[in-house]
Scaffold this motif. Structure first.
Motif, PDB file in Angstrom:
ATOM      1  N   MET A  87       0.839  -1.175   0.000  1.00 15.46           N
ATOM      2  CA  MET A  87       0.000   0.000   0.000  1.00 15.46           C
ATOM      3  C   MET A  87       0.889   1.244   0.000  1.00 15.46           C
ATOM      4  N   LYS A  88       0.739   2.072  -1.039  1.00 15.99           N
ATOM      5  CA  LYS A  88       1.538   3.280  -1.180  1.00 15.99           C
ATOM      6  C   LYS A  88       0.643   4.497  -0.956  1.00 15.99           C
ATOM      7  N   ILE A  89       0.885   5.226   0.142  1.00 16.77           N
ATOM      8  CA  ILE A  89       0.073   6.395   0.464  1.00 16.77           C
ATOM      9  C   ILE A  89       0.516   7.569  -0.394  1.00 16.77           C
ATOM     10  N   ILE A  90      -0.447   8.202  -1.061  1.00 17.69           N
ATOM     11  CA  ILE A  90      -0.188   9.341  -1.939  1.00 17.69           C
ATOM     12  C   ILE A  90      -0.385  10.645  -1.192  1.00 17.69           C
ATOM     13  N   ALA A  91      -1.524  10.761  -0.507  1.00 20.15           N
ATOM     14  CA  ALA A  91      -1.851  11.990   0.221  1.00 20.15           C
ATOM     15  C   ALA A  91      -2.624  11.623   1.479  1.00 20.15           C
ATOM     16  N   ALA A  92      -2.413  12.403   2.526  1.00 12.90           N
ATOM     17  CA  ALA A  92      -3.120  12.176   3.781  1.00 12.90           C
ATOM     18  C   ALA A  92      -3.637  13.496   4.324  1.00 12.90           C
TER      19      ALA A  92
ATOM     20  N   PHE B 162      -2.650   3.920  -3.228  1.00 10.86           N
ATOM     21  CA  PHE B 162      -2.763   2.836  -4.197  1.00 10.86           C
ATOM     22  C   PHE B 162      -2.773   1.523  -3.430  1.00 10.86           C
ATOM     23  N   SER B 163      -3.740   0.654  -3.729  1.00  5.68           N
ATOM     24  CA  SER B 163      -3.799  -0.646  -3.077  1.00  5.68           C
ATOM     25  C   SER B 163      -2.700  -1.537  -3.646  1.00  5.68           C
ATOM     26  N   ASN B 164      -2.588  -2.733  -3.102  1.00  8.70           N
ATOM     27  CA  ASN B 164      -1.559  -3.671  -3.573  1.00  8.70           C
ATOM     28  C   ASN B 164      -1.785  -4.092  -5.021  1.00  8.70           C
ATOM     29  N   LYS B 165      -3.022  -3.973  -5.505  1.00 13.95           N
ATOM     30  CA  LYS B 165      -3.329  -4.311  -6.894  1.00 13.95           C
ATOM     31  C   LYS B 165      -3.130  -3.136  -7.834  1.00 13.95           C
TER      32      LYS B 165
END
Length: 129
Positions: free
Chosen positions: A1-6, A107-110
């Motif tokens: 899981m790649k965090i783009i914005a929080a 982005f999820s793992n997929k």
């Protein structure tokens, strides 16, 4: 899981009762732009229109190699949730005092862009004079 914005202010300004994961309808150039971490959900909010949820005031920078001439970086983006989750969200909003806030975009793992939303109630923050 790649965090783009929080949305770092979400936990400070709101008490979050439930979290819901939703998909986002994006164009191809928006996905490519998000892969280079050029998105922001600070100050964005979620609205309900005609039985659908929309993410408003989120910023996704124009992809530099895109040939889209009239691109709007702050356009409303449709959120994809199940009917059961939508009924839960709309019921909470109609109770009064509750709102839906975006917490994180990732982005999820997929490789699918997802948004974590929270059903929240605003905290009463004391302002010192």
């Amino acid at each position: 899981m790649k965090i783009i914005a929080a949305n770092s202010r979400a936990n400070y300004s709101y008490s979050i009762s439930n979290k819901i994961e939703a998909g986002i309808v994006l164009t191809g150039s928006e996905v490519k732009s998000l892969r280079t971490n050029t998105g922001s959900i600070r100050g964005s909010y979620i609205i309900e229109q005609n039985g659908e949820l929309w993410l408003s005031n989120s910023f996704i920078k124009k992809y530099q190699n895109s040939n889209d001439t009239n691109y709007d970086p702050n356009r409303n983006r449709k959120l994809l949730v199940t009917k059961k989750e939508f009924n839960k969200i709309s019921g909470s909003i109609k109770q009064g005092g509750f709102t839906i806030i975006p917490i994180s975009l990732y982005f999820s793992n997929k490789g699918i862009a997802k948004l974590t939303c929270g059903i929240a109630k605003g905290k009463k923050i004391l302002v010192r004079k």
